[in-house]
Design an enzyme around this catalytic site. Structure first.
Site, PDB file in Angstrom:
ATOM      1  N   LYS A  84       0.859  -1.192   0.000  1.00  0.00           N
ATOM      2  CA  LYS A  84       0.000   0.000   0.000  1.00  0.00           C
ATOM      3  C   LYS A  84       0.890   1.236   0.000  1.00  0.00           C
ATOM      4  CE  LYS A  84      -4.430   0.510   2.257  1.00  0.00           C
ATOM      5  NZ  LYS A  84      -5.056   0.578   3.574  1.00  0.00           N
TER       6      LYS A  84
HETATM    7  C1  E4P Z   1      -8.302   0.897   3.796  1.00  0.00           C
HETATM    8  O1  E4P Z   1      -7.560   0.594   2.870  1.00  0.00           O
HETATM    9  C2  E4P Z   1      -8.218   2.197   4.462  1.00  0.00           C
HETATM   10  O2  E4P Z   1      -6.967   2.379   5.062  1.00  0.00           O
HETATM   11  C3  E4P Z   1      -9.336   2.333   5.480  1.00  0.00           C
HETATM   12  O3  E4P Z   1     -10.535   1.919   4.872  1.00  0.00           O
HETATM   13  C4  E4P Z   1      -9.459   3.751   6.033  1.00  0.00           C
HETATM   14  O4  E4P Z   1     -10.622   3.827   6.814  1.00  0.00           O
HETATM   15  P1  E4P Z   1     -10.936   5.083   7.750  1.00  0.00           P
HETATM   16  O5  E4P Z   1     -11.124   6.293   6.888  1.00  0.00           O
HETATM   17  O6  E4P Z   1     -12.187   4.693   8.463  1.00  0.00           O
HETATM   18  O7  E4P Z   1      -9.754   5.247   8.668  1.00  0.00           O
END
Ligand code: E4P
Length: 216
Positions: A84
């Site tokens: 990521k």
């Molecule tokens: C997933 O890849 C993201 O990091 C996650 O969905 C972020 O979620 P949030 O905005 O609730 O922290």
């Protein structure tokens, strides 16, 4: 639409995997920090052993060289790791190098269709528009998902759209209607998707009625 679990919690992942619902997991530094286990590598490896599908693990470097080095390390840990990387000039440069090395990437912190399009053009395996965080500031987060899906389809771009930052069951339905390839779902939302009070009432009533038959 496939469902990934958006957590680094091993118990939650084990449970959802047992149910057969999830085909991948996404983590981020916040989700990992929330867990007691501080050994990042051990945690990611355990997740990879529980879920055969893609497991996203995020880099922490801010410069392209550091991101690339971290990504090479992360991807060597297990075959199903997806690296990521946040959208930025550095992130796009890193993804373009990594895609040429066949290292799978998930371009994260996407808040616009332009960012998603650039991710696809540099060869990201996935792009993750953050729906909930856009909704939080008064935008229609799901529009980014829908428009990215439409554009990728129009140009036959192979990058898949992960609807991320989902907060409630209606987000999952909207993501499916928008054509998202994947929705990454927090555990509590997954449980909300399963449960319905009328199902509970129905199960109880069937059981009670059957007991009456057994007594006859
Ligand atoms: C997933 O890849 C993201 O990091 C996650 O969905 C972020 O979620 P949030 O905005 O609730 O922290």
């Amino acid at each position: 639409m496939r469902i990934f679990l958006d957590t680094a919690n091993i118990d939650q992942i084990r449970h959802a995997a047992k149910l057969g619902i999830i085909s991948g997991v996404t983590t981020n530094p916040t989700l990992v920090a929330r867990e007691e286990a501080v050994d990042f590598k051990a945690a990611i490896l355990e997740i990879c052993s529980l879920v055969p599908g893609p497991v996203s693990a995020e880099v922490l470097s801010l410069e392209p060289e550091g991101m690339i080095e971290e990504a090479r390390q992360l991807s060597s840990w297990a075959p199903n790791i997806v690296v990521k990387i946040p959208v930025s000039e550095a992130g796009l440069e890193a993804v373009s190098v990594l895609s040429r090395e066949n290292i799978k990437t998930n371009l994260t912190l996407c808040f616009s269709v332009n960012q998603a399009l650039l991710g696809a053009l540099v060869g990201a395996t996935y792009v993750s528009p953050f729906v909930g965080r856009l909704d939080d500031i008064g935008h229609q987060g799901m529009e980014v998902v829908a428009e990215a899906v439409e554009i990728f389809h129009h140009y036959a771009l192979s990058t898949q759209v992960i609807a991320a930052s989902l907060r409630h069951p209606l987000h999952i339905i909207a993501a499916a209607k928008a054509g998202a390839h994947i929705a990454t779902v927090p555990y509590n939302v997954l449980m909300q998707m399963i449960r319905h009070p009328l199902t509970d009432i129905g199960i109880t009533r069937f059981a009670e009625d059957w007991k009456k038959v057994a007594k006859k």
